[in-house]
Scaffold this motif. Structure first.
Motif, PDB file in Angstrom:
ATOM      1  N   ALA A 194      31.827  -6.214  48.795  1.00 47.47           N
ATOM      2  CA  ALA A 194      32.213  -6.211  47.382  1.00 47.47           C
ATOM      3  C   ALA A 194      33.712  -6.423  47.241  1.00 47.47           C
ATOM      4  N   ALA A 195      34.094  -7.132  46.188  1.00 51.94           N
ATOM      5  CA  ALA A 195      35.510  -7.358  45.894  1.00 51.94           C
ATOM      6  C   ALA A 195      35.649  -7.775  44.441  1.00 51.94           C
ATOM      7  N   HIS A 196      36.853  -7.665  43.899  1.00 55.00           N
ATOM      8  CA  HIS A 196      37.128  -8.132  42.546  1.00 55.00           C
ATOM      9  C   HIS A 196      36.944  -9.644  42.500  1.00 55.00           C
ATOM     10  N   GLY A 197      36.428 -10.121  41.399  1.00 55.28           N
ATOM     11  CA  GLY A 197      36.148 -11.544  41.286  1.00 55.28           C
ATOM     12  C   GLY A 197      37.379 -12.417  41.396  1.00 55.28           C
ATOM     13  N   SER A 198      38.542 -11.867  41.115  1.00 58.19           N
ATOM     14  CA  SER A 198      39.780 -12.651  41.204  1.00 58.19           C
ATOM     15  C   SER A 198      40.337 -12.713  42.620  1.00 58.19           C
ATOM     16  N   ARG A 199      39.688 -11.959  43.554  1.00 55.10           N
ATOM     17  CA  ARG A 199      40.210 -11.914  44.930  1.00 55.10           C
ATOM     18  C   ARG A 199      39.060 -12.211  45.917  1.00 55.10           C
ATOM     19  N   PRO A 200      38.525 -13.411  45.836  1.00 52.68           N
ATOM     20  CA  PRO A 200      37.361 -13.746  46.657  1.00 52.68           C
ATOM     21  C   PRO A 200      37.640 -13.697  48.155  1.00 52.68           C
ATOM     22  N   HIS A 201      38.900 -13.835  48.542  1.00 48.81           N
ATOM     23  CA  HIS A 201      39.219 -13.809  49.973  1.00 48.81           C
ATOM     24  C   HIS A 201      38.969 -12.432  50.588  1.00 48.81           C
ATOM     25  N   LEU A 202      38.841 -11.417  49.735  1.00 53.27           N
ATOM     26  CA  LEU A 202      38.572 -10.067  50.245  1.00 53.27           C
ATOM     27  C   LEU A 202      37.084  -9.738  50.308  1.00 53.27           C
ATOM     28  N   GLY A 203      36.253 -10.591  49.766  1.00 51.72           N
ATOM     29  CA  GLY A 203      34.825 -10.287  49.693  1.00 51.72           C
ATOM     30  C   GLY A 203      33.952 -11.272  50.456  1.00 51.72           C
ATOM     31  N   VAL A 204      32.696 -10.908  50.566  1.00 53.28           N
ATOM     32  CA  VAL A 204      31.651 -11.784  51.116  1.00 53.28           C
ATOM     33  C   VAL A 204      30.496 -11.777  50.119  1.00 53.28           C
ATOM     34  N   ASP A 205      30.175 -12.934  49.578  1.00 48.04           N
ATOM     35  CA  ASP A 205      29.188 -13.054  48.503  1.00 48.04           C
ATOM     36  C   ASP A 205      27.764 -13.004  49.067  1.00 48.04           C
ATOM     37  N   ALA A 206      27.080 -11.877  48.850  1.00 43.91           N
ATOM     38  CA  ALA A 206      25.725 -11.714  49.380  1.00 43.91           C
ATOM     39  C   ALA A 206      24.726 -12.666  48.719  1.00 43.91           C
ATOM     40  N   ILE A 207      24.965 -13.012  47.465  1.00 46.12           N
ATOM     41  CA  ILE A 207      24.063 -13.937  46.781  1.00 46.12           C
ATOM     42  C   ILE A 207      24.226 -15.342  47.342  1.00 46.12           C
ATOM     43  N   ALA A 208      25.457 -15.756  47.584  1.00 50.08           N
ATOM     44  CA  ALA A 208      25.676 -17.069  48.190  1.00 50.08           C
ATOM     45  C   ALA A 208      25.056 -17.143  49.584  1.00 50.08           C
ATOM     46  N   LYS A 209      25.153 -16.062  50.342  1.00 54.75           N
ATOM     47  CA  LYS A 209      24.522 -16.045  51.664  1.00 54.75           C
ATOM     48  C   LYS A 209      23.003 -16.160  51.544  1.00 54.75           C
ATOM     49  N   MET A 210      22.441 -15.563  50.494  1.00 54.05           N
ATOM     50  CA  MET A 210      21.003 -15.698  50.285  1.00 54.05           C
ATOM     51  C   MET A 210      20.627 -17.138  50.015  1.00 54.05           C
ATOM     52  N   GLY A 211      21.547 -17.891  49.437  1.00 53.18           N
ATOM     53  CA  GLY A 211      21.295 -19.310  49.207  1.00 53.18           C
ATOM     54  C   GLY A 211      20.980 -20.051  50.492  1.00 53.18           C
ATOM     55  N   LYS A 212      21.664 -19.699  51.571  1.00 54.35           N
ATOM     56  CA  LYS A 212      21.383 -20.332  52.854  1.00 54.35           C
ATOM     57  C   LYS A 212      19.952 -20.017  53.311  1.00 54.35           C
ATOM     58  N   ILE A 213      19.538 -18.806  53.047  1.00 53.06           N
ATOM     59  CA  ILE A 213      18.172 -18.421  53.418  1.00 53.06           C
ATOM     60  C   ILE A 213      17.156 -19.204  52.596  1.00 53.06           C
ATOM     61  N   LEU A 214      17.406 -19.346  51.304  1.00 50.48           N
ATOM     62  CA  LEU A 214      16.488 -20.087  50.449  1.00 50.48           C
ATOM     63  C   LEU A 214      16.324 -21.528  50.928  1.00 50.48           C
ATOM     64  N   VAL A 215      17.426 -22.153  51.309  1.00 49.64           N
ATOM     65  CA  VAL A 215      17.365 -23.529  51.814  1.00 49.64           C
ATOM     66  C   VAL A 215      16.539 -23.590  53.101  1.00 49.64           C
ATOM     67  N   ALA A 216      16.770 -22.634  54.000  1.00 50.41           N
ATOM     68  CA  ALA A 216      16.057 -22.622  55.275  1.00 50.41           C
ATOM     69  C   ALA A 216      14.565 -22.342  55.081  1.00 50.41           C
ATOM     70  N   LEU A 217      14.239 -21.426  54.172  1.00 50.35           N
ATOM     71  CA  LEU A 217      12.835 -21.115  53.927  1.00 50.35           C
ATOM     72  C   LEU A 217      12.110 -22.291  53.288  1.00 50.35           C
ATOM     73  N   ASP A 218      12.796 -22.999  52.402  1.00 52.77           N
ATOM     74  CA  ASP A 218      12.189 -24.182  51.787  1.00 52.77           C
ATOM     75  C   ASP A 218      11.878 -25.234  52.843  1.00 52.77           C
ATOM     76  N   ALA A 219      12.788 -25.429  53.774  1.00 50.14           N
ATOM     77  CA  ALA A 219      12.550 -26.396  54.846  1.00 50.14           C
ATOM     78  C   ALA A 219      11.385 -25.957  55.726  1.00 50.14           C
ATOM     79  N   HIS A 220      11.311 -24.661  55.986  1.00 48.76           N
ATOM     80  CA  HIS A 220      10.219 -24.135  56.812  1.00 48.76           C
ATOM     81  C   HIS A 220       8.877 -24.314  56.114  1.00 48.76           C
ATOM     82  N   ASP A 221       8.837 -24.072  54.808  1.00 50.09           N
ATOM     83  CA  ASP A 221       7.602 -24.252  54.040  1.00 50.09           C
ATOM     84  C   ASP A 221       7.145 -25.702  54.104  1.00 50.09           C
ATOM     85  N   ARG A 222       8.066 -26.644  53.883  1.00 48.30           N
ATOM     86  CA  ARG A 222       7.693 -28.052  53.902  1.00 48.30           C
ATOM     87  C   ARG A 222       7.198 -28.484  55.277  1.00 48.30           C
ATOM     88  N   ALA A 223       7.794 -27.929  56.320  1.00 47.55           N
ATOM     89  CA  ALA A 223       7.370 -28.274  57.679  1.00 47.55           C
ATOM     90  C   ALA A 223       5.964 -27.761  57.961  1.00 47.55           C
TER      91      ALA A 223
END
Length: 387
Positions: A194-223
Motif C-alpha cells: 500500500a502507498a499514497h496514490g501520488s507516490r507510486p514508487h513506494l507501492g506495489v499495485d496488487a490489482i495490476a499484478k492480478m492483471g498478469k494472472i488474468l492474461v495468463a489464465l485466459d491463455a490457459h483457457d484457450r489452450a
C-alpha cells in the motif's frame, strides 16, 4: 388430459424454488408432501428423509416379490432419481400456472426437471404390477440446483435403500448422457504494498499484478479448449468469475482477490487444478520479483463418466432405440449433475430425460410426447433390469 400430463401439471403448480439460490424461496417442503401423499395413495413404500430443515427428500419404493412369498425376491434393484427444486422465477409472468399449447407444457420446472420426475413416478407405479424380484426406487431429492445436499443425504444413508444402478431423469432430449464435466472453484490472491496514490514508487499495485494472472489464465483457457482430450466433453475450461480489491481511489492497492471456476473432464482432480494454477503463478513470479500471489481450491465437484460398453448403458440404449424406432445417441453434458455423486460411490449411473427448452430461462417448456416416451423407457428398463 392424460394421467402423466395431469401429474406434471400438479408438480409444476407447486412452488419449489430453491431458497439457497433465491432468498425467501419456498423450498421443497410442499412438493415433498405432494410426492409422499401420491406414493401412499399408489400403495408404494414411502420414506421421508430430512436433508435440511423443511427440505426433505422423498424415497418411494416398489418392493420386489419372490415367486413364493411377499419377501423381496433377490433380483437387481434400480433407483430412478430426480430433483424437486427449481431456480428462481424473476420476470416470469405466471411461473406456477402450467399452460399446455401445441404439445408443450410451459411453467417453471416443466423441463428442469419435474417432467422427468413425473415420468419416474408413473414408471414406479407401473412396477407394482410386474411381479419383479428386484426393488424399484425413486429418490426425489432437494437442492440439486445449488449444493446437492439432497443427494449427499441420500448417499449418507445409502445402506437403507442401496441400488445396483441409478437412472437420473434430467432432460437430455431423449439421448443418453454417459459423461459430464465437473468443476473446481479456486481463490487467487495477490499481495502488493500500500502507498499514497501520488507516490507510486513506494507501492506495489496488487490489482495490476492480478492483471498478469488474468492474461495468463485466459491463455490457459484457450489452450485447453483448443486441444480437446475427451471424446464427448472436449477439453477443460476456465473463466474468471469474481474480482475485488483496493481500498480507496487515492491509494495503491495492497490486496486483490480473484475467484475462478475451472470446468474439469474425467481424469482431472481438485488437487491437480490447484497445482495447475499454482504453476501459472510461479511462472509469473519468476519473471517479476515484485509479484506475490497464492491460489487455493475452495470447492469441487467431480466430473463423471461411465463406459459406453457398460451393460447398463447397452441395456438402456437397446430399450430406448426399440421404443423410439431409431438410433439413440450417447452424449456428454457440459453441465454438472448429481450423477457424479453416485459415480463417486461406484454406483453405475446413466442419464436420460425428455426434450424441451428454457432451463433457468424466462420461458421454460417440455415436449409432452417426449415425457410419455421417457415414462415408457423407464418402465421397460425396470421390467428388464429388476426381473
Amino acid at each position: 388430459m392424460s394421467e402423466l400430463t395431469n401429474l406434471l401439471s400438479d408438480l409444476v403448480a407447486i412452488n419449489s424454488v430453491n431458497p439457497d439460490l433465491v432468498p425467501g424461496g419456498a423450498g421443497e417442503g410442499d412438493i415433498a408432501d405432494f410426492i409422499a401423499a401420491w406414493g401412499r395413495n399408489s400403495d408404494l413404500e414411502v420414506h421421508v428423509q430430512a436433508a435440511a430443515p423443511k427440505r426433505p427428500n422423498v424415497i418411494l419404493i416398489a418392493r420386489g416379490r419372490s415367486a413364493v412369498s411377499t419377501l423381496s425376491g433377490g433380483g437387481k434393484s434400480l433407483m430412478l432419481n430426480a430433483h424437486t427444486d427449481t431456480v428462481g422465477v424473476s420476470d416470469m409472468e405466471a411461473p406456477f400456472q402450467p399452460v399446455i399449447k401445441d404439445g408443450r407444457l410451459y411453467g417453471r420446472g416443466a423441463y428442469d426437471m419435474k417432467s422427468g420426475l413425473a415420468a419416474c413416478m408413473l414408471a414406479l407405479k407401473a412396477a407394482q404390477a410386474m411381479q419383479l424380484r428386484g426393488d424399484v426406487m425413486l429418490s426425489a431429492v432437494v437442492d440439486e440446483e445449488y449444493g446437492s445436499i439432497g443427494a449427499e443425504a441420500l448417499l449418507a444413508e445409502w445402506g437403507r435403500w442401496s441400488a445396483d444402478a441409478v437412472l437420473i431423469a434430467e432432460p437430455t432430449e431423449l439421448d443418453i448422457s454417459i459423461a459430464h464435466r465437473g468443476f473446481v472453484w479456486v481463490d487467487i490472491k495477490t499481495v502488493g504494498v500500500a502507498a499514497h496514490g501520488s507516490r507510486p514508487h513506494l507501492g506495489v499495485d496488487a490489482i495490476a499484478k492480478m492483471g498478469k494472472i488474468l492474461v495468463a489464465l485466459d491463455a490457459h483457457d484457450r489452450a485447453m479448449r483448443a486441444q480437446p482430450t475427451h471424446e464427448l466433453l472436449g477439453g477443460g475450461s476456465l473463466h474468471a468469475s469474481l474480482i475485488s480489491g483496493g481500498e480507496e481511489l487515492s491509494m495503491i492497492p495492497a490486496h486483490c482477490q480473484l475467484q475462478v471456476e475451472r470446468r474439469t473432464i474425467p481424469g482431472e482432480t481438485e488437487s491437480g487444478v490447484e497445482a495447475e494454477v499454482t504453476d501459472i503463478l510461479a511462472e509469473i513470479a519468476a519473471a517479476d520479483p515484485d509479484f506475490k500471489a497464492q491460489a487455493k481450491a475452495t470447492f469441487a465437484r467431480s466430473p463423471y463418466s461411465i463406459d459406453a460398453s457398460h451393460p447398463l448403458v447397452k441395456q438402456l440404449r437397446s430399450i430406448a432405440q426399440a421404443k423410439l424406432g431409431g438410433e439413440v445417441k450417447l452424449v456428454g453434458s457440459s453441465w454438472w449433475m448429481d450423477s457424479a455423486l453416485f459415480g463417486d460411490q461406484g454406483i453405475p449411473t446413466v442419464v436420460l430425460g425428455p426434450a424441451g427448452a428454457g432451463a433457468h430461462a424466462i420461458e421454460e417448456w417440455v415436449d409432452l410426447a417426449s415425457v410419455e416416451r421417457c415414462r415408457d423407457i423407464y418402465t421397460n428398463l425396470i421390467a428388464e433390469f429388476c426381473r
